[in-house]
Design a protein around this motif. Structure first.
Motif, PDB file in Angstrom:
ATOM      1  N   LEU A 186      38.063  -0.202  18.564  1.00 32.77           N
ATOM      2  CA  LEU A 186      39.281   0.417  18.263  1.00 32.77           C
ATOM      3  C   LEU A 186      39.391   0.175  16.711  1.00 32.77           C
ATOM      4  O   LEU A 186      40.575   0.463  15.716  1.00 32.77           O
ATOM      5  CB  LEU A 186      39.445   1.343  19.137  1.00 32.77           C
ATOM      6  CG  LEU A 186      38.947   2.308  20.239  1.00 32.77           C
ATOM      7  CD1 LEU A 186      40.130   2.946  20.964  1.00 32.77           C
ATOM      8  CD2 LEU A 186      38.606   3.221  18.833  1.00 32.77           C
ATOM      9  N   LYS A 187      39.858  -1.212  17.743  1.00 29.14           N
ATOM     10  CA  LYS A 187      40.641  -2.322  16.422  1.00 29.14           C
ATOM     11  C   LYS A 187      39.952  -2.474  15.153  1.00 29.14           C
ATOM     12  O   LYS A 187      40.990  -2.765  13.990  1.00 29.14           O
ATOM     13  CB  LYS A 187      41.075  -3.853  17.251  1.00 29.14           C
ATOM     14  CG  LYS A 187      41.987  -3.852  18.400  1.00 29.14           C
ATOM     15  CD  LYS A 187      42.775  -4.809  18.978  1.00 29.14           C
ATOM     16  CE  LYS A 187      43.601  -4.799  19.828  1.00 29.14           C
ATOM     17  NZ  LYS A 187      43.239  -6.205  20.915  1.00 29.14           N
ATOM     18  N   ARG A 188      38.862  -2.941  15.689  1.00 28.48           N
ATOM     19  CA  ARG A 188      38.183  -2.947  13.987  1.00 28.48           C
ATOM     20  C   ARG A 188      37.525  -1.766  13.219  1.00 28.48           C
ATOM     21  O   ARG A 188      36.869  -1.321  12.054  1.00 28.48           O
ATOM     22  CB  ARG A 188      36.766  -3.802  14.134  1.00 28.48           C
ATOM     23  CG  ARG A 188      37.277  -5.207  14.570  1.00 28.48           C
ATOM     24  CD  ARG A 188      35.712  -5.429  15.417  1.00 28.48           C
ATOM     25  NE  ARG A 188      35.248  -7.115  15.848  1.00 28.48           N
ATOM     26  CZ  ARG A 188      36.824  -8.033  16.305  1.00 28.48           C
ATOM     27  NH1 ARG A 188      37.513  -6.887  17.225  1.00 28.48           N
ATOM     28  NH2 ARG A 188      36.636  -8.769  17.061  1.00 28.48           N
ATOM     29  N   GLY A 189      38.611  -0.707  13.955  1.00 27.09           N
ATOM     30  CA  GLY A 189      39.024   1.113  12.428  1.00 27.09           C
ATOM     31  C   GLY A 189      37.865   1.849  13.206  1.00 27.09           C
ATOM     32  O   GLY A 189      37.457   2.852  12.326  1.00 27.09           O
ATOM     33  N   PHE A 190      36.743   1.774  14.564  1.00 28.55           N
ATOM     34  CA  PHE A 190      35.850   2.929  14.729  1.00 28.55           C
ATOM     35  C   PHE A 190      36.466   3.964  15.610  1.00 28.55           C
ATOM     36  O   PHE A 190      37.677   3.865  15.951  1.00 28.55           O
ATOM     37  CB  PHE A 190      35.248   1.648  16.471  1.00 28.55           C
ATOM     38  CG  PHE A 190      33.640   1.081  15.116  1.00 28.55           C
ATOM     39  CD1 PHE A 190      32.719   1.442  15.414  1.00 28.55           C
ATOM     40  CD2 PHE A 190      34.209  -0.048  15.448  1.00 28.55           C
ATOM     41  CE1 PHE A 190      31.820   0.366  14.394  1.00 28.55           C
ATOM     42  CE2 PHE A 190      33.131  -1.118  15.061  1.00 28.55           C
ATOM     43  CZ  PHE A 190      32.263  -0.917  14.328  1.00 28.55           C
ATOM     44  N   SER A 191      35.738   5.186  14.675  1.00 27.33           N
ATOM     45  CA  SER A 191      36.806   6.560  15.425  1.00 27.33           C
ATOM     46  C   SER A 191      36.372   6.488  17.105  1.00 27.33           C
ATOM     47  O   SER A 191      35.101   5.658  17.144  1.00 27.33           O
ATOM     48  CB  SER A 191      36.072   7.487  14.716  1.00 27.33           C
ATOM     49  OG  SER A 191      34.819   7.571  14.901  1.00 27.33           O
ATOM     50  N   LYS A 192      37.176   6.823  17.434  1.00 24.11           N
ATOM     51  CA  LYS A 192      36.771   7.200  19.181  1.00 24.11           C
ATOM     52  C   LYS A 192      35.437   7.910  19.492  1.00 24.11           C
ATOM     53  O   LYS A 192      35.075   7.730  19.785  1.00 24.11           O
ATOM     54  CB  LYS A 192      38.205   8.010  19.819  1.00 24.11           C
ATOM     55  CG  LYS A 192      38.882   6.888  19.592  1.00 24.11           C
ATOM     56  CD  LYS A 192      41.084   8.206  20.206  1.00 24.11           C
ATOM     57  CE  LYS A 192      41.417   7.085  20.457  1.00 24.11           C
ATOM     58  NZ  LYS A 192      42.809   7.214  21.570  1.00 24.11           N
ATOM     59  N   GLY A 193      35.321   8.673  18.534  1.00 23.62           N
ATOM     60  CA  GLY A 193      34.129   9.593  18.591  1.00 23.62           C
ATOM     61  C   GLY A 193      32.495   9.044  18.640  1.00 23.62           C
ATOM     62  O   GLY A 193      32.008   9.107  19.551  1.00 23.62           O
ATOM     63  N   TYR A 194      33.114   7.654  17.390  1.00 28.86           N
ATOM     64  CA  TYR A 194      31.866   7.157  16.800  1.00 28.86           C
ATOM     65  C   TYR A 194      31.688   6.409  17.817  1.00 28.86           C
ATOM     66  O   TYR A 194      30.635   5.439  18.689  1.00 28.86           O
ATOM     67  CB  TYR A 194      31.963   6.616  15.555  1.00 28.86           C
ATOM     68  CG  TYR A 194      30.465   5.487  14.963  1.00 28.86           C
ATOM     69  CD1 TYR A 194      29.790   6.670  14.283  1.00 28.86           C
ATOM     70  CD2 TYR A 194      30.627   4.316  15.341  1.00 28.86           C
ATOM     71  CE1 TYR A 194      28.676   6.022  13.868  1.00 28.86           C
ATOM     72  CE2 TYR A 194      29.910   3.704  14.893  1.00 28.86           C
ATOM     73  CZ  TYR A 194      28.802   4.755  13.907  1.00 28.86           C
ATOM     74  OH  TYR A 194      27.575   3.354  14.266  1.00 28.86           O
ATOM     75  N   ALA A 195      32.362   5.333  18.310  1.00 26.03           N
ATOM     76  CA  ALA A 195      32.807   4.819  19.671  1.00 26.03           C
ATOM     77  C   ALA A 195      32.261   4.866  20.877  1.00 26.03           C
ATOM     78  O   ALA A 195      31.040   3.922  21.492  1.00 26.03           O
ATOM     79  CB  ALA A 195      34.278   3.838  19.589  1.00 26.03           C
ATOM     80  N   ALA A 196      32.341   5.208  21.875  1.00 28.08           N
ATOM     81  CA  ALA A 196      32.134   6.716  22.463  1.00 28.08           C
ATOM     82  C   ALA A 196      30.641   6.866  22.571  1.00 28.08           C
ATOM     83  O   ALA A 196      29.722   6.812  23.169  1.00 28.08           O
ATOM     84  CB  ALA A 196      33.067   7.516  22.745  1.00 28.08           C
ATOM     85  N   GLY A 197      30.570   7.319  21.119  1.00 32.51           N
ATOM     86  CA  GLY A 197      29.200   7.371  21.006  1.00 32.51           C
ATOM     87  C   GLY A 197      28.285   6.383  21.407  1.00 32.51           C
ATOM     88  O   GLY A 197      26.724   6.315  22.081  1.00 32.51           O
ATOM     89  N   VAL A 198      28.477   5.230  20.527  1.00 29.71           N
ATOM     90  CA  VAL A 198      27.409   4.095  20.531  1.00 29.71           C
ATOM     91  C   VAL A 198      27.323   3.477  22.243  1.00 29.71           C
ATOM     92  O   VAL A 198      26.552   3.054  22.655  1.00 29.71           O
ATOM     93  CB  VAL A 198      28.540   2.430  19.818  1.00 29.71           C
ATOM     94  CG1 VAL A 198      27.303   1.799  19.858  1.00 29.71           C
ATOM     95  CG2 VAL A 198      28.148   3.371  18.556  1.00 29.71           C
ATOM     96  N   LEU A 199      28.776   3.494  22.754  1.00 31.82           N
ATOM     97  CA  LEU A 199      28.810   2.755  23.848  1.00 31.82           C
ATOM     98  C   LEU A 199      28.301   3.700  24.975  1.00 31.82           C
ATOM     99  O   LEU A 199      27.927   2.912  26.228  1.00 31.82           O
ATOM    100  CB  LEU A 199      30.617   2.341  24.671  1.00 31.82           C
ATOM    101  CG  LEU A 199      31.300   1.093  23.324  1.00 31.82           C
ATOM    102  CD1 LEU A 199      32.865   1.802  23.803  1.00 31.82           C
ATOM    103  CD2 LEU A 199      30.670   0.382  24.024  1.00 31.82           C
TER     104      LEU A 199
END
Length: 428
Positions: free
Chosen positions: A125-138
């Motif tokens: 999130l600090k590096r600019g990833f959106s929450k939805g995208y980061a959650a999908g990847v993880l």
């Protein structure tokens, strides 16, 4: 069995724990059949706990918790960053690489998704990833975890279905790396459109790769030792669980020297909770499973399927679609325990290899954990990131498409799944 399924669904909607929902709804079957002795549910519950083959389950859970507290995770994270940090998507690429490397350690998609979210979520999130995208990847990144030895899903399926656990372990390697490749390509394409930058600008040197590989070598060798032990008859599947615990202790105490009294206590406490929930589920599932056998449900479904299609691939696709839908409501463990006795006899009649089906089945069960409305791994990630379900559902769609495409390839090309098992253990 209709009233049993109705009761089970109602109990889940009421929020009852899955183990109790399975056990109590299974007792409904005996209320419908007063001619059956009332002591059978108790006998089934107790006898299931005496299954020697199930000893592998608590042992592998304990080994995984010890290894997670033995300093292995951070060493594998360093290796993942070195190998993939230069690719588009930066930490997203590191995340799925770490999930693949961690497959031989945690064995659980939910545990891996939660752990990685705590480690990498805030940084993404600090590096600019959106929450939805980061959650999908993880979330989808943890799909590789249960199909790399020693995945708990394989142990449950192999034990319930009497399928070779060694062959199942061997079958997971190539599909896991195909899933990794599919997710990596998806991240590269989507990250490029979103302008998510690489984690590092320069290509890693051979010295950096060698140093990071050496640091995580003991964890990387873990699944290899498991397969070799099974292949050469050194251990039975139950005995190799004990070897895994000893291996984890030796690595933590003597190789990495970070396993202290406090961390060992933490691993033991976490294992008690995990083992208790899994074993209670297994014990009570015997009550539920009795009605399935008594009513000859597998034969009924087989007859219906044979009348519908003669194509093994079509049958696998239908099963996968059903499991994906069921997996949105039920966790992986209960789903495998409940559906293996129903579907395994069916696919056997179609000439489908039980190992091939087991790999597809475990993947489908796990994907359900990443999809609404009640995917367990999904909610573990969303809770930590405080991400809305809508944003997750929308932005994780490319990852669902990628893993679905790989699953279809594995269905139509069984040789991809069976090549390593046949190479190591011989053709069945």
């Amino acid at each position: 069995m209709l009233w049993v399924l109705v009761a089970f669904t109602l109990f889940l909607l009421m929020g009852m724990p899955v183990a109790f929902a399975i056990g109590i709804s299974g007792c409904v079957f005996f209320l419908q059949h007063p001619e059956l002795p009332s002591t059978i549910p108790i006998q089934l519950t107790i006898s299931e706990t005496q299954n020697f083959a199930l000893l592998a389950v608590p042992l592998f859970i304990l080994a995984g918790n010890i290894m997670n507290n033995a300093g292995i995770t951070h060493r594998l994270l360093d290796l993942a960053a070195v190998l993939t940090g230069r690719l588009k998507g930066g930490l997203a690429q590191v995340s799925i690489a770490l999930a693949t490397l961690m497959g031989g350690v945690s064995g659980s998609a939910i545990a891996d998704a939660a752990m990685q979210t705590r480690m990498l979520g805030a940084e993404m999130l600090k590096r600019g990833f959106s929450k939805g995208y980061a959650a999908g990847v993880l979330s989808y990144g943890s799909l590789m975890t249960p199909i790399i030895p020693p995945g708990i899903g394989f142990i449950l399926y192999g034990t319930v279905g009497q399928v070779s656990i060694g062959r199942l372990f061997a079958a997971g390697f190539i599909p896991a790396f195909l899933l990794w490749a599919a997710l990596a390509v998806t991240i590269s394409v989507t990250a490029g459109r979103r302008n998510y930058q690489p984690e590092r600008k320069t290509r890693p040197s051979a010295k950096e790769i060698a140093r990071a590989t050496w640091a995580g070598l003991w964890a990387l060798l873990f699944p290899v030792f498991l397969l070799l032990g099974l292949r050469f008859g050194i251990f039975t599947p139950s005995e190799i669980g004990a070897f895994a615990v000893v291996y984890a202790l030796v690595i933590g105490l003597f190789a990495y020297r970070v396993l202290k009294r406090a961390t060992l206590k933490e691993a033991l406490e976490g294992s008690l909770t995990d083992i208790g929930s899994v074993m209670l589920l297994l014990a009570l599932s015997a009550v539920f499973g009795y009605g399935i056998v008594f009513e000859r449900i597998p034969e009924v479904i087989s007859g219906w399927m044979l009348g519908l299609t003669e194509s093994p691939n079509a049958v696998l696709i239908l099963i996968v679609l059903f499991v994906l839908a069921a997996g949105t409501f039920i966790e992986v463990g209960p789903l495998i325990i409940m559906l293996t006795p129903i579907f395994l006899p069916l696919v056997t009649r179609y000439g489908i290899d039980p190992v091939h089906f087991g790999l597809i089945f475990v993947i489908a069960c796990t994907i359900g954990n990443f999809t609404p409305p009640v995917g367990a791994a999904m909610f573990a990630v969303l809770q930590i990131l405080k991400c809305p379900v809508g944003a997750y559902t929308r932005e994780s769609m490319p990852f669902l498409i990628a893993v679905s495409a790989v699953t279809l390839v594995l269905i139509f090309v069984p040789g991809i799944v069976l090549w390593i098992p046949n190479l190591i253990f011989g053709a069945p």
